[in-house]
Design an enzyme around this catalytic site. Structure first.
Site, PDB file in Angstrom:
ATOM      1  N   HIS A 244       0.819  -1.217   0.000  1.00 37.75           N
ATOM      2  CA  HIS A 244       0.000   0.000   0.000  1.00 37.75           C
ATOM      3  C   HIS A 244       0.847   1.258   0.000  1.00 37.75           C
ATOM      4  CE1 HIS A 244       0.267   1.120   4.362  1.00 37.75           C
ATOM      5  NE2 HIS A 244       0.402  -0.181   4.570  1.00 37.75           N
TER       6      HIS A 244
ATOM      7  N   ASP B 168       6.000   2.637   6.269  1.00 38.79           N
ATOM      8  CA  ASP B 168       4.834   1.758   6.226  1.00 38.79           C
ATOM      9  C   ASP B 168       3.829   2.391   5.280  1.00 38.79           C
ATOM     10  OD1 ASP B 168       2.548   0.259   6.703  1.00 38.79           O
ATOM     11  OD2 ASP B 168       2.303   0.918   8.766  1.00 38.79           O
TER      12      ASP B 168
ATOM     13  N   GLU C 158      -5.244   1.425   2.479  1.00 38.95           N
ATOM     14  CA  GLU C 158      -5.051   0.276   3.364  1.00 38.95           C
ATOM     15  C   GLU C 158      -5.229   0.674   4.822  1.00 38.95           C
ATOM     16  OE1 GLU C 158      -2.710  -2.583   5.928  1.00 38.95           O
ATOM     17  OE2 GLU C 158      -2.524  -0.399   5.682  1.00 38.95           O
ATOM     18  N   GLU C 159      -4.771   1.848   5.182  1.00 43.35           N
ATOM     19  CA  GLU C 159      -4.802   2.267   6.579  1.00 43.35           C
ATOM     20  C   GLU C 159      -6.208   2.579   7.094  1.00 43.35           C
ATOM     21  OE1 GLU C 159      -2.394   1.945   8.462  1.00 43.35           O
ATOM     22  OE2 GLU C 159      -0.497   2.250   7.415  1.00 43.35           O
TER      23      GLU C 159
ATOM     24  N   ASP D 106       4.140  -5.997   3.359  1.00 41.91           N
ATOM     25  CA  ASP D 106       3.898  -4.916   4.306  1.00 41.91           C
ATOM     26  C   ASP D 106       5.075  -4.861   5.277  1.00 41.91           C
ATOM     27  OD1 ASP D 106       2.509  -2.950   5.981  1.00 41.91           O
ATOM     28  OD2 ASP D 106       0.678  -3.665   5.023  1.00 41.91           O
TER      29      ASP D 106
ATOM     30  N   HIS E   4       4.035   3.550  12.727  1.00 37.24           N
ATOM     31  CA  HIS E   4       3.028   4.619  12.797  1.00 37.24           C
ATOM     32  C   HIS E   4       3.524   5.835  13.561  1.00 37.24           C
ATOM     33  CE1 HIS E   4      -0.919   2.469  11.457  1.00 37.24           C
ATOM     34  NE2 HIS E   4       0.129   2.136  10.709  1.00 37.24           N
TER      35      HIS E   4
END
Length: 351
Positions: free
Chosen positions: A66, A176, A208-209, A231, A315
């Site tokens: 992603h 990410d 995706e998130e 990922d 994150h």
């Protein structure tokens, strides 16, 4: 393009979930050299196709990583010019206080995230965890000038440039999963040297998130025989133990768990061992929380795998990866694809 440069371009660009448009040309320009066809679908997924050696009836393998990143969104402009905001994707409020940001309106504006100084907090306030509702963004403008450039709904990203650390490590925002995008390019480069049988679909997915929407729609369109999500996994740090993390510099994590096709996973590990490609095992007993979840339950079900690039401080705006892990992930994908054929596909997909 060289891997570090590609990663730098991706991570220094802005593409919060649902607003990934800034990344489109960068990815297409790098993928198109190695793809026979490339398109952007109605949702914004970038789908590249590298055709297999045979003219028809090739196995279809989908690789998904992603391109969206977590971020923030303006939800109110106060009379004094301060911005109130909310999150897009999973953000720990403790990681954003005091950060420099960019508000992406009609014109990009720099700002800072602030809150009530600890000196002025009462005892009860000091004992509480700070929330996003307690924070404001200050760009320096009064409301009447600010509204010329900024509107409710504009996205916000942390102002962070990718940083080179020692020992092939890199730190920054949005690794990410833009590290995964780079591994797809590395895979395409490896495949360019071979006569692989499968048709390979490399997909830079959106959103995706916030629910894996891009993976759902692209999987439905492609309907591959095998789906692989690339990922990131939790990189080991002092407070984590080996049972729930993977080490930087020791290769990709091959996921084991209930959502992972067991025979394909065994084949992937066999390939890694056969070609001496560094790898680790990652345990995920339930839903993986990756694009593989979307692939697995699309149509009548797609046999799926997850490969995780080790990443520290997930994150946050200082995520850390090892560029060698990214390259080895691409190599592992390419060697696995070269081992798939019409002759062995049915046996691999059986339980």
């Amino acid at each position: 393009m060289e891997s570090k440069k590609f990663l730098e371009l991706l991570c220094n660009s802005n593409g919060v979930s649902g607003y990934e448009d800034n990344l489109k040309n960068i990815i297409i320009d790098n993928f198109k050299t190695y793809c026979d066809d490339i398109e952007v679908d109605k949702l914004g997924n970038i789908i590249g196709l590298k055709k297999g050696a045979s003219a028809e009836n090739n196995p279809k393998i989908m690789l998904a990583a992603h391109m969206d990143e977590i971020g923030l969104m303006v939800k109110d402009i106060e009379e004094n010019g301060f911005l109130r905001f909310t999150n897009i994707g999973g953000i720990d409020p403790r990681t954003i206080l005091g950060q420099e940001v960019i508000v992406h309106g009609k014109k990009d504006l720099f700002g800072v995230i602030g809150s009530k100084p600890p000196h002025l907090q009462d005892e009860e306030e000091r004992d509480k965890a700070i929330t996003i509702e307690d924070m404001i963004i200050d760009v320096g403008f009064p409301k009447d000038k600010l509204e010329k450039f900024i509107s409710v709904g504009d996205t916000i990203t942390i102002n962070r440039r990718l940083l080179n650390l020692k020992n092939d490590r890199m730190a920054g925002k949005a690794l990410d999963d833009r590290a995964g995008i780079v591994s797809l390019l590395e895979c395409l480069k490896e495949l360019h040297k071979t006569n692989h049988e499968p048709d390979v679909y490399v997909v830079a997915t959106v959103q995706e998130e916030v629910g894996m929407a891009g993976a759902f729609t692209s999987s439905y369109k492609i309907n591959p025989d095998i789906g692989i999500a690339v990922d990131v996994g939790f990189g080991t740090t002092p407070e984590l133990n080996n049972s729930n993390s993977i080490e930087l510099g020791k290769g990709a994590g091959i996921t084991l768990g209930g959502n992972i096709h067991p025979t394909l996973r065994e084949k992937l590990i066999c390939i890694a061992n056969e070609y001496n490609i560094s790898h680790q095992l990652e345990i995920t007993p339930g839903a993986t929380g990756t694009d593989a979840r979307a692939m697995q339950i699309t149509r009548e079900g797609i046999p799926s795998l997850v490969i995780s690039i080790p990443l520290r401080y997930m994150h946050t705006s200082v995520e850390v990866v090892d560029i060698v892990d990214i390259k080895n992930t691409g190599k592992l994908l390419a060697f696995f694809i070269n081992a798939i054929s019409n002759e062995n596909l049915e046996g691999l997909l059986c339980y």
